[in-house]
Design an enzyme around this catalytic site. Structure first.
Site, PDB file in Angstrom:
ATOM      1  N   ARG A 123       0.848  -1.199   0.000  1.00  0.00           N
ATOM      2  CA  ARG A 123       0.000   0.000   0.000  1.00  0.00           C
ATOM      3  C   ARG A 123       0.884   1.251   0.000  1.00  0.00           C
ATOM      4  O   ARG A 123       2.084   1.185   0.273  1.00  0.00           O
ATOM      5  CB  ARG A 123      -0.902   0.024   1.232  1.00  0.00           C
ATOM      6  CG  ARG A 123      -1.834  -1.170   1.382  1.00  0.00           C
ATOM      7  CD  ARG A 123      -2.616  -1.044   2.678  1.00  0.00           C
ATOM      8  NE  ARG A 123      -3.604  -2.100   2.849  1.00  0.00           N
ATOM      9  CZ  ARG A 123      -3.386  -3.239   3.511  1.00  0.00           C
ATOM     10  NH1 ARG A 123      -2.188  -3.460   4.062  1.00  0.00           N
ATOM     11  NH2 ARG A 123      -4.333  -4.144   3.635  1.00  0.00           N
ATOM     12  N   LYS A 145      -2.413  -2.434   7.740  1.00  0.00           N
ATOM     13  CA  LYS A 145      -3.594  -1.923   8.432  1.00  0.00           C
ATOM     14  C   LYS A 145      -3.886  -2.756   9.676  1.00  0.00           C
ATOM     15  O   LYS A 145      -3.718  -3.974   9.661  1.00  0.00           O
ATOM     16  CB  LYS A 145      -4.810  -1.951   7.503  1.00  0.00           C
ATOM     17  CG  LYS A 145      -4.807  -0.869   6.438  1.00  0.00           C
ATOM     18  CD  LYS A 145      -6.103  -0.892   5.660  1.00  0.00           C
ATOM     19  CE  LYS A 145      -6.179   0.235   4.652  1.00  0.00           C
ATOM     20  NZ  LYS A 145      -7.452   0.219   3.894  1.00  0.00           N
ATOM     21  N   HIS A 199      -2.978   2.361  -6.322  1.00  0.00           N
ATOM     22  CA  HIS A 199      -3.775   1.240  -5.816  1.00  0.00           C
ATOM     23  C   HIS A 199      -4.070   0.224  -6.907  1.00  0.00           C
ATOM     24  O   HIS A 199      -4.210  -0.976  -6.630  1.00  0.00           O
ATOM     25  CB  HIS A 199      -5.081   1.759  -5.216  1.00  0.00           C
ATOM     26  CG  HIS A 199      -5.705   0.806  -4.242  1.00  0.00           C
ATOM     27  ND1 HIS A 199      -5.108   0.471  -3.048  1.00  0.00           N
ATOM     28  CD2 HIS A 199      -6.863   0.107  -4.292  1.00  0.00           C
ATOM     29  CE1 HIS A 199      -5.874  -0.385  -2.404  1.00  0.00           C
ATOM     30  NE2 HIS A 199      -6.941  -0.623  -3.130  1.00  0.00           N
ATOM     31  N   ARG A 202      -1.700  -2.541  -6.965  1.00  0.00           N
ATOM     32  CA  ARG A 202      -2.023  -3.635  -6.020  1.00  0.00           C
ATOM     33  C   ARG A 202      -3.003  -4.607  -6.669  1.00  0.00           C
ATOM     34  O   ARG A 202      -2.909  -5.826  -6.488  1.00  0.00           O
ATOM     35  CB  ARG A 202      -2.661  -3.062  -4.746  1.00  0.00           C
ATOM     36  CG  ARG A 202      -1.718  -2.341  -3.839  1.00  0.00           C
ATOM     37  CD  ARG A 202      -1.612  -2.901  -2.450  1.00  0.00           C
ATOM     38  NE  ARG A 202      -2.843  -3.132  -1.733  1.00  0.00           N
ATOM     39  CZ  ARG A 202      -2.915  -3.948  -0.683  1.00  0.00           C
ATOM     40  NH1 ARG A 202      -1.849  -4.619  -0.283  1.00  0.00           N
ATOM     41  NH2 ARG A 202      -4.044  -4.111  -0.039  1.00  0.00           N
ATOM     42  N   HIS A 225      -4.925  -8.660   3.798  1.00  0.00           N
ATOM     43  CA  HIS A 225      -6.351  -8.454   4.028  1.00  0.00           C
ATOM     44  C   HIS A 225      -6.839  -9.293   5.204  1.00  0.00           C
ATOM     45  O   HIS A 225      -6.455 -10.455   5.340  1.00  0.00           O
ATOM     46  CB  HIS A 225      -7.161  -8.839   2.780  1.00  0.00           C
ATOM     47  CG  HIS A 225      -7.033  -7.858   1.674  1.00  0.00           C
ATOM     48  ND1 HIS A 225      -7.193  -8.196   0.336  1.00  0.00           N
ATOM     49  CD2 HIS A 225      -6.745  -6.524   1.675  1.00  0.00           C
ATOM     50  CE1 HIS A 225      -7.017  -7.126  -0.411  1.00  0.00           C
ATOM     51  NE2 HIS A 225      -6.757  -6.107   0.369  1.00  0.00           N
ATOM     52  N   TYR A 234     -10.077  -7.529  -5.503  1.00  0.00           N
ATOM     53  CA  TYR A 234      -8.798  -7.104  -6.081  1.00  0.00           C
ATOM     54  C   TYR A 234      -8.391  -7.962  -7.269  1.00  0.00           C
ATOM     55  O   TYR A 234      -7.523  -7.568  -8.041  1.00  0.00           O
ATOM     56  CB  TYR A 234      -7.685  -7.188  -5.026  1.00  0.00           C
ATOM     57  CG  TYR A 234      -7.633  -6.021  -4.070  1.00  0.00           C
ATOM     58  CD1 TYR A 234      -6.517  -5.206  -3.990  1.00  0.00           C
ATOM     59  CD2 TYR A 234      -8.695  -5.734  -3.233  1.00  0.00           C
ATOM     60  CE1 TYR A 234      -6.455  -4.139  -3.111  1.00  0.00           C
ATOM     61  CE2 TYR A 234      -8.657  -4.673  -2.344  1.00  0.00           C
ATOM     62  CZ  TYR A 234      -7.538  -3.877  -2.283  1.00  0.00           C
ATOM     63  OH  TYR A 234      -7.492  -2.828  -1.406  1.00  0.00           O
TER      64      TYR A 234
END
Length: 272
Positions: A123, A145, A199, A202, A225, A234
């Protein structure tokens, strides 16, 4: 929110929507704003479903907190209808766009910025804060994250680029320890060209790794994730994959179509 290990970007987003609500409605206080004011604000026609969903999640959580801690006697969001989850489609950067951007990259730093999301699935904020201490024995240790830590194998084409720096941040800033995520995102977008974002690299990483492995769990782990459902958004299915799926259908013997009976019709006869 910090006590619950929410990321700073999540906290910033929640505060952003609360400020937008306050400014747009002109409400004097969160204790006096009404359900009607919030509904009118949420009903703005210029928002995409994802934007509306994000706004509702932020304000609903805030007013739930207010009611639970007796800062309000009622929760003005309790009767608001949920916003349906938008149907996301993967948007991987086209191969030709990535190749063109890498060929035109003006320096090694630019090349590394392009390669990290495309060949490691990082990211923007993970790229910005990437430190040499994260590189060890052909693996990257990434904190993503929710403070989730994952390990990503270093692709052979990425390895010599990472070896060029022996210590410190890969993207240092003259005014801070490292470049900001926004800076990284803007620079990658300029390198890719109009209409493409960091993004989407990704998405390219997810699509290509899934094409090669058909292992959605492996792709989930590589992207960091928490939920495999997110990973599925994705992964783009290429035309070749879709064509192959149809071609795998078994062949069957089709019945011979009966010949239609010939009928004589005069030129003036009505045809129904």
């Amino acid at each position: 929110m910090r006590a619950a290990s929410r990321s700073e970007s999540t906290i910033t987003l929640r505060l952003y929507w609360l400020r937008r609500l306050a400014e747009s409605t002109g409400a004097a206080s969160p204790t006096t704003i009404t359900e009607q004011q919030i509904t009118a604000w949420m009903a703005q026609g210029c928002w995409k479903p994802a934007t509306r969903k994000s706004a509702l999640a932020s304000i609903r959580r805030f007013f739930t907190w207010m009611a639970l801690y007796n800062h309000r006697t009622t929760n003005p969001t309790v009767c608001l209808l949920s916003v349906p989850a938008p149907c996301y489609r993967a948007r991987p950067t086209p191969d030709a766009v990535l190749r063109r951007a890498l060929a035109a990259a003006p320096d090694i730093e630019s090349t590394l910025m392009l390669m990290l999301p495309a060949y490691a699935g990082l990211r923007r904020h993970e790229i910005a804060s990437l430190h040499t201490s994260a590189v060890e024995l052909r693996w990257l240790t990434i904190t993503g994250k929710g403070a989730r830590v994952r390990k990503v194998p270093i692709h052979p084409q990425l390895e010599p680029l990472l070896a060029l720096r022996s210590t410190g941040y890969f993207f240092p800033s003259p005014r801070a320890p490292h470049r900001s995520p926004d800076y990284i995102g803007r620079r990658i977008a300029r390198l890719l060209g109009s209409g493409y974002t960091a993004h989407q690299l990704r998405h390219w990483f997810a699509t290509r790794t899934y094409d090669a492995t058909r292992d959605i769990r492996a792709v989930q782990e590589l992207l960091g994730h928490a939920n495999v459902v997110t990973t599925q958004t994705y992964v783009g299915l290429t035309d070749q994959v879709l064509a192959h799926a149809v071609q795998t259908l078994p062949a069957i013997d089709l019945p011979t179509a009966p010949q239609e009976a010939k009928t004589d019709m005069s030129p003036h006869q009505d045809r129904k």
